[in-house]
Motif scaffolding. Structure first.
Motif, short mmCIF file in Angstrom:
data_model
loop_
_atom_site.label_atom_id
_atom_site.label_comp_id
_atom_site.label_asym_id
_atom_site.label_seq_id
_atom_site.Cartn_x
_atom_site.Cartn_y
_atom_site.Cartn_z
N ALA A 70 0.83 -1.21 0.00
CA ALA A 70 0.00 0.00 0.00
C ALA A 70 0.87 1.25 0.00
CB ALA A 70 -0.94 -0.01 1.21
N VAL A 71 1.92 1.25 0.80
CA VAL A 71 2.82 2.41 0.84
C VAL A 71 3.52 2.58 -0.50
CG1 VAL A 71 4.91 3.36 1.90
CG2 VAL A 71 3.11 2.38 3.34
N LYS A 72 3.93 1.48 -1.12
CA LYS A 72 4.55 1.57 -2.46
C LYS A 72 3.59 2.21 -3.46
CE LYS A 72 7.68 -2.34 -1.86
NZ LYS A 72 7.95 -3.75 -2.21
N ALA A 73 2.32 1.82 -3.39
CA ALA A 73 1.30 2.38 -4.29
C ALA A 73 1.08 3.87 -4.00
CB ALA A 73 -0.01 1.61 -4.15
N ILE A 74 1.08 4.23 -2.73
CA ILE A 74 0.91 5.64 -2.34
C ILE A 74 2.07 6.47 -2.86
CG2 ILE A 74 0.89 7.21 -0.35
CD1 ILE A 74 -0.67 4.98 1.18
N VAL A 75 3.28 5.96 -2.70
CA VAL A 75 4.48 6.67 -3.19
C VAL A 75 4.43 6.81 -4.70
CG1 VAL A 75 7.00 6.54 -3.42
CG2 VAL A 75 5.91 6.01 -1.22
N TYR A 76 4.07 5.73 -5.39
CA TYR A 76 3.99 5.76 -6.86
C TYR A 76 2.97 6.80 -7.32
CZ TYR A 76 3.34 4.29 -11.68
OH TYR A 76 3.26 4.28 -13.04
N GLU A 77 1.80 6.80 -6.72
CA GLU A 77 0.76 7.76 -7.11
C GLU A 77 1.17 9.18 -6.76
OE1 GLU A 77 -2.51 9.30 -8.87
OE2 GLU A 77 -1.87 7.22 -8.98
N ALA A 78 1.82 9.38 -5.63
CA ALA A 78 2.27 10.73 -5.27
C ALA A 78 3.27 11.27 -6.30
CB ALA A 78 2.90 10.72 -3.87
N LYS A 79 4.23 10.43 -6.70
CA LYS A 79 5.21 10.86 -7.71
C LYS A 79 4.52 11.14 -9.04
CE LYS A 79 9.29 8.71 -5.69
NZ LYS A 79 10.37 7.73 -5.85
N ALA A 80 3.55 10.31 -9.39
CA ALA A 80 2.81 10.52 -10.64
C ALA A 80 1.99 11.81 -10.57
CB ALA A 80 1.91 9.32 -10.92
N ARG A 81 1.41 12.10 -9.43
CA ARG A 81 0.62 13.33 -9.26
C ARG A 81 1.50 14.57 -9.32
NH1 ARG A 81 -4.80 13.38 -10.05
NH2 ARG A 81 -5.44 11.26 -9.66
N LEU A 82 2.73 14.46 -8.86
CA LEU A 82 3.63 15.62 -8.96
C LEU A 82 4.02 15.86 -10.42
CD1 LEU A 82 5.87 15.15 -5.80
CD2 LEU A 82 4.07 16.85 -6.18
N ARG A 83 4.16 14.79 -11.20
CA ARG A 83 4.49 14.94 -12.62
C ARG A 83 3.27 15.40 -13.41
NH1 ARG A 83 7.11 10.08 -11.77
NH2 ARG A 83 5.38 8.94 -12.68
N ASP A 84 2.09 14.85 -13.10
CA ASP A 84 0.86 15.15 -13.81
C ASP A 84 -0.26 15.35 -12.79
OD1 ASP A 84 -1.39 15.26 -15.43
OD2 ASP A 84 -0.95 13.42 -16.53
N PRO A 85 -0.44 16.59 -12.32
CA PRO A 85 -1.40 16.86 -11.24
C PRO A 85 -2.86 16.50 -11.59
CG PRO A 85 0.01 18.76 -11.62
CD PRO A 85 0.28 17.79 -12.72
N VAL A 86 -3.21 16.50 -12.85
CA VAL A 86 -4.60 16.22 -13.23
C VAL A 86 -4.89 14.73 -13.27
CG1 VAL A 86 -6.34 16.50 -15.04
CG2 VAL A 86 -4.78 18.38 -14.51
N TYR A 87 -4.06 13.96 -13.99
CA TYR A 87 -4.35 12.55 -14.22
C TYR A 87 -3.52 11.58 -13.36
CZ TYR A 87 -6.88 14.27 -18.24
OH TYR A 87 -7.77 14.92 -19.04
N GLY A 88 -2.41 12.01 -12.84
CA GLY A 88 -1.59 11.13 -12.01
C GLY A 88 -1.14 9.90 -12.76
N SER A 89 -1.19 8.74 -12.10
CA SER A 89 -0.75 7.50 -12.74
C SER A 89 -1.70 7.07 -13.85
CB SER A 89 -0.62 6.38 -11.70
OG SER A 89 -1.87 6.12 -11.10
N ALA A 90 -2.95 7.50 -13.81
CA ALA A 90 -3.89 7.18 -14.89
C ALA A 90 -3.44 7.83 -16.19
CB ALA A 90 -5.30 7.64 -14.53
N GLY A 91 -2.83 8.99 -16.11
CA GLY A 91 -2.31 9.66 -17.31
C GLY A 91 -1.20 8.85 -17.95
N ALA A 92 -0.31 8.30 -17.13
CA ALA A 92 0.78 7.46 -17.66
C ALA A 92 0.21 6.20 -18.29
CB ALA A 92 1.75 7.11 -16.54
N THR A 93 -0.78 5.61 -17.66
CA THR A 93 -1.42 4.41 -18.20
C THR A 93 -2.10 4.72 -19.53
OG1 THR A 93 -1.79 3.58 -15.97
CG2 THR A 93 -3.11 2.59 -17.72
N PHE A 94 -2.79 5.83 -19.60
CA PHE A 94 -3.45 6.24 -20.84
C PHE A 94 -2.43 6.44 -21.95
CE2 PHE A 94 -4.78 9.69 -23.67
CZ PHE A 94 -5.92 9.12 -24.24
#
Length: 172
Positions: A70-94
């Motif tokens: 869970a912490v790994k997922a939280i860290v991953y999503e936080a880093k993705a949100r800093l790169r892409d504040p709107v879509y986060g990790s969903a933006g990378a997946t898209f």
């Protein structure tokens, strides 16, 4: 004795979360196992996106055996949100999904080009066979014009120099 040393060392050196939040890190610190002292940037990202109290709540909601993931997922999503504040990790997946679709389209185009090239080759070989049958002086033999020398059934183009002799490479 060894575990007391680790416990003492942990009380003397706060985890990354407690150090960033400037609070005392004790043996009950929920964040210490997931954010060691040398991983300040990792907790800083998580804190900036979610906030320390929300991270603690999220960790507490997960059963202990799954907290590390869970912490790994939280860290991953936080880093993705800093790169892409709107879509986060969903933006990378898209973005990756879009790339896969584009590559599939390119692959289909290349397969079509290969089939077209094979068809043209077969037509030329057919013409050459007709010329050969009309010219009895020609030293060519029919085995050199077999149509199964190339294959794309499995998605690859295979050339067999034994079936199609090197002397006839000029035909292609």
């Amino acid at each position: 004795m060894g575990s007391q040393m680790v416990l003492r060392a942990r009380t003397l050196q706060p985890c990354a979360a407690c150090k960033l939040l400037r609070r005392r890190c004790d043996s009950n610190c929920l964040l210490a196992p997931y954010f060691p002292q040398d991983e300040m940037e990792k907790f800083a990202c998580v804190h900036k996106v979610f906030g320390a109290s929300n991270v603690i709540k999220m960790i507490q909601m997960v059963e202990e055996t799954k907290r590390d993931d869970a912490v790994k997922a939280i860290v991953y999503e936080a880093k993705a949100r800093l790169r892409d504040p709107v879509y986060g990790s969903a933006g990378a997946t898209f973005h990756l999904h879009k790339m896969v679709e584009e590559l599939k389209a390119q692959l289909e185009s290349i397969k079509t080009q290969v089939r077209d090239s094979q068809e043209r080759r077969n037509q030329l070989l057919g013409i050459l066979m007709n010329v050969h049958h009309q010219d009895p002086v020609s030293p060519l033999n029919d085995a050199m014009f077999a149509y199964d020398d190339f294959s794309i059934d499995d998605g690859t183009l295979a050339y067999d120099p034994v079936k199609f002799p090197v002397e006839c490479d000029w035909i292609l």
